[in-house]
Design a protein around this motif. Structure first.
Motif, PDB file in Angstrom:
ATOM      1  N   PHE A  88     -40.619 -62.519 -43.340  1.00  0.00           N
ATOM      2  CA  PHE A  88     -39.163 -62.393 -43.437  1.00  0.00           C
ATOM      3  C   PHE A  88     -38.623 -63.657 -44.106  1.00  0.00           C
ATOM      4  CE2 PHE A  88     -40.413 -59.777 -39.818  1.00  0.00           C
ATOM      5  CZ  PHE A  88     -39.901 -58.559 -40.235  1.00  0.00           C
ATOM      6  N   ASP A  90     -35.747 -65.096 -44.965  1.00  0.00           N
ATOM      7  CA  ASP A  90     -34.658 -65.935 -44.469  1.00  0.00           C
ATOM      8  C   ASP A  90     -34.750 -66.210 -42.977  1.00  0.00           C
ATOM      9  OD1 ASP A  90     -33.115 -66.593 -46.803  1.00  0.00           O
ATOM     10  OD2 ASP A  90     -32.677 -64.462 -46.964  1.00  0.00           O
ATOM     11  N   LEU A  91     -35.911 -65.981 -42.399  1.00  0.00           N
ATOM     12  CA  LEU A  91     -36.146 -66.425 -41.026  1.00  0.00           C
ATOM     13  C   LEU A  91     -37.049 -67.654 -41.093  1.00  0.00           C
ATOM     14  CD1 LEU A  91     -36.875 -63.155 -38.983  1.00  0.00           C
ATOM     15  CD2 LEU A  91     -34.688 -64.251 -39.464  1.00  0.00           C
ATOM     16  N   GLU A  95     -39.267 -68.121 -36.117  1.00  0.00           N
ATOM     17  CA  GLU A  95     -38.610 -66.822 -35.911  1.00  0.00           C
ATOM     18  C   GLU A  95     -39.505 -65.674 -36.386  1.00  0.00           C
ATOM     19  OE1 GLU A  95     -33.839 -67.883 -36.121  1.00  0.00           O
ATOM     20  OE2 GLU A  95     -34.946 -67.630 -37.989  1.00  0.00           O
ATOM     21  N   LYS A  98     -41.802 -65.065 -33.657  1.00  0.00           N
ATOM     22  CA  LYS A  98     -41.132 -64.379 -32.546  1.00  0.00           C
ATOM     23  C   LYS A  98     -41.006 -62.891 -32.808  1.00  0.00           C
ATOM     24  CE  LYS A  98     -38.407 -68.052 -30.471  1.00  0.00           C
ATOM     25  NZ  LYS A  98     -37.110 -68.746 -30.586  1.00  0.00           N
ATOM     26  N   ILE A  99     -40.698 -62.525 -34.052  1.00  0.00           N
ATOM     27  CA  ILE A  99     -40.612 -61.098 -34.384  1.00  0.00           C
ATOM     28  C   ILE A  99     -41.994 -60.464 -34.256  1.00  0.00           C
ATOM     29  CG2 ILE A  99     -40.333 -59.501 -36.317  1.00  0.00           C
ATOM     30  CD1 ILE A  99     -37.732 -60.029 -35.167  1.00  0.00           C
ATOM     31  N   GLY A 101     -44.126 -61.180 -32.130  1.00  0.00           N
ATOM     32  CA  GLY A 101     -44.333 -60.956 -30.693  1.00  0.00           C
ATOM     33  C   GLY A 101     -43.174 -60.237 -30.048  1.00  0.00           C
TER      34      GLY A 101
END
Ligand SMILES: Nc1ncnc2c1ncn2[C@@H]1O[C@H](COP(=O)(O)OP(=O)(O)OP(=O)(O)O)[C@@H](O)[C@H]1O
Ligand SMILES: [Mg+2]
Lengths: 234, 286
Positions: A88, A90-91, A95, A98-99, A101
């Motif tokens: 991703f 722009d993460l 982050e 985290k996505i 998980g």
């Protein structure tokens, strides 16, 4: 562990997969080889639920998952490294993890797995607050692998790890996957680089314009005249 | 005088921001222009007005109208958009135009075509200084908008569902593969977006003391301009564009005068800005 049974898949009116059957047993390291446009990525997307087959069945650990939405499959134990990395942009690095998980309900497990990812890839730890799009191609590939490992998958689906990487990085990534395999993760690897894929995998399928034409152990495929001519370079 | 005009511009800009936010969020994840969001603005205004007339309690009428319109947003995405998502983008666009027209005619049938007054008494008075009067409706608009946008900011920046929203906006397919339930993200999105539009509708109804079936028309067009100006699906960009257009409109109308109607200013600004910066004020692309 994972069975594809006579899968047909379409993009609009054009058929990408014809009657494709695969059988992957727990603990195996399997590869799918095929030319550009053969349908390798489409197989991966069918497994992940991103393309819905018109006909056929997909079974995972005895469960029929053919019509299950993609987001429920992550929790079944699939880890997906998509073609072209697809982090991703722009993460931040963290982050993205985290996505990866997202389905972990226990925050402690999430934090522990992020730490594990950082142990495996110290480079990601240095860059944890950096936006993924500002990282190099190799770093993004590490992130894509780390993200796929976040939910502690039982089955790792990897679509072209070599794309855009220096040979040394490819070897490095494949060695890492081999290590994960030795730790007990089942691996399905799609690869352009047939030489390397067959060196690491135990078994392979040959895919030609949407059809499986051959299935054998890696050692037999390496000796197969047809395979050598088509994919291994004479 | 200038402070008064600036405040006026801020009030207008706040309303624009709230109105365009729902559609911005929807565009961000689905790449669909949800014109019907401006219909939610009119529904909210009517619901708020009728609740106020029957209960006399402005708080209750806000709460009721927001809940009702939010629920309407949930129904719209579930039964209108989700079923046509895998069609070409023109299909949901036409569906949204159809729904928008349907909403306006439904309001006309139920509530009649005439303009209704919305005179609400607020539980607080105006702020007066020697040079400046801020009437209660203005205070309400600025405070409520700031609170709602702060809430949205918190949601997007610090919560799990916010992270899922941002990931989905960047790569819907991969977000799905990572376990993000897209249907749920879209549902929250519409719930919130329609609730915001309803809030804006009630406040504008009070501000101009009028509620009528086609009150969503001009906001619908402006909303499109703001989404483009804000960088297509970027919430922060939309707020910036909304406040800017609110100020420009008010200042030009108040000081310079303009040969076109006031509502045309937003589009003139759109044309000029797109000529200078084609990707919008804040583009999402790197
Ligand atoms: N989104 C899509 N829309 C339409 N056609 C598609 C789409 N994705 C793939 N195809 C077509 O389906 C066929 C199989 O594509 P696929 O991506 O599975 O091939 P691949 O074996 O992964 O190729 P490569 O080695 O280039 O990655 C190709 O003919 C391709 O053009
Ligand atoms: Mg491919």
């Amino acid at each position: 562990m994972l069975k594809l049974i006579e899968i047909d898949a379409f993009y609009g009116k054009s058929q990408a997969l014809h009657n494709v059957s695969l059988d992957i047993r727990a603990g195996e390291f399997v590869t799918i080889l095929g030319a550009n446009g053969a349908g390798k990525s489409t197989i991966m997307k069918c497994i992940m639920g991103l393309v819905e087959p018109k006909a056929g069945r997909i079974e995972y650990e005895g469960l029929d998952i053919t019509r299950r939405p993609a987001w429920e499959r992550a929790a079944l134990g699939f880890g997906y490294v998509p073609e072209g990395r697809r982090v991703f942009p722009d993460l931040t690095v963290e982050e993205n993890l985290k996505i990866g998980g997202y389905k972990l309900t226990d925050t402690k497990v999430l934090v522990r797995n992020i730490e594990k990812a950082y142990d495996m890839f110290p480079r990601l730890k240095e860059r944890r607050r950096q936006l993924a799009k500002t990282m190099s191609g190799g770093e993004q590939q590490m992130l894509a692998i780390a993200r796929a490992l976040m939910p502690e998958p039982k089955l790792l689906l990897i679509d072209e790890i070599s794309m855009g990487l220096m040979p040394i990085m490819v070897n490095h990534s494949l060695a890492l996957i081999k290590k994960l395999h030795e730790e007990g993760i089942t691996v399905l690897l799609v690869e352009q680089n047939a030489n390397k894929a067959l060196k690491f995998a135990q078994r392979g399928y040959i895919l030609k314009t949407g059809r499986i034409t051959l299935e054998d152990t890696s050692s037999n495929l390496i000796c197969n005249k047809e395979v050598v001519e088509a994919y291994l370079g004479a | 005088m200038i402070v008064q005009q600036l405040l006026n511009g801020l009030v207008i800009g706040s309303v624009y921001a709230l109105t365009a936010m729902g559609a911005t969020l929807v565009y961000g994840i689905l790449r669909i222009l949800d014109l019907a969001n401006a219909g939610a603005y009119a529904i909210g205004a009517y619901a708020g007005l009728f609740l106020y007339l029957s209960t006399g309690n402005i708080l209750l009428s806000f709460a009721g109208a927001i809940a009702l319109t939010g629920f309407f947003g949930f129904v719209v995405q579930r039964y209108l958009y989700i079923p046509v998502l895998d069609r070409p983008p023109i299909v949901p666009l036409i569906a949204s135009i159809g729904l928008f027209i349907f909403i306006q005619d439904l309001l006309r049938l139920v509530a009649g075509p005439r303009i209704r007054e919305f005179q609400a008494s607020l539980p607080f008075g105006a702020i007066k200084t020697e040079t400046l009067t801020i009437n209660p409706t203005w205070i309400l608009i600025i405070v409520l908008t700031a609170a709602l946008l702060a809430f949205l900011w918190y949601l997007l920046a610090y919560t799990k569902i916010g992270l899922a929203w941002r990931a989905t906006a960047q790569d819907l397919e991969i977000a799905k593969a990572m376990g993000v339930n897209i249907n749920q993200v879209v549902a929250y999105n519409f719930l919130l977006g329609y609730a915001f539009a309803a809030t804006a509708g009630i406040m504008v109804g009070m501000l101009y003391n009028s509620v009528f079936p086609t009150m969503g028309d001009v906001p619908a067009y402006k909303m499109l301009a703001l989404i483009v100006l804000g960088g297509l699906g970027n919430p922060v960009g939309t707020v910036a564009a909304a406040v800017m257009i609110g100020l420009i409109e008010t200042l030009i109308a108040g000081y310079i005068g303009f040969f076109l109607p006031r509502d045309a200013i937003a589009f003139v600004a759109l044309i000029i800005i797109l000529l200078i910066k084609p990707e919008g004020l804040m583009s999402r692309k790197a």
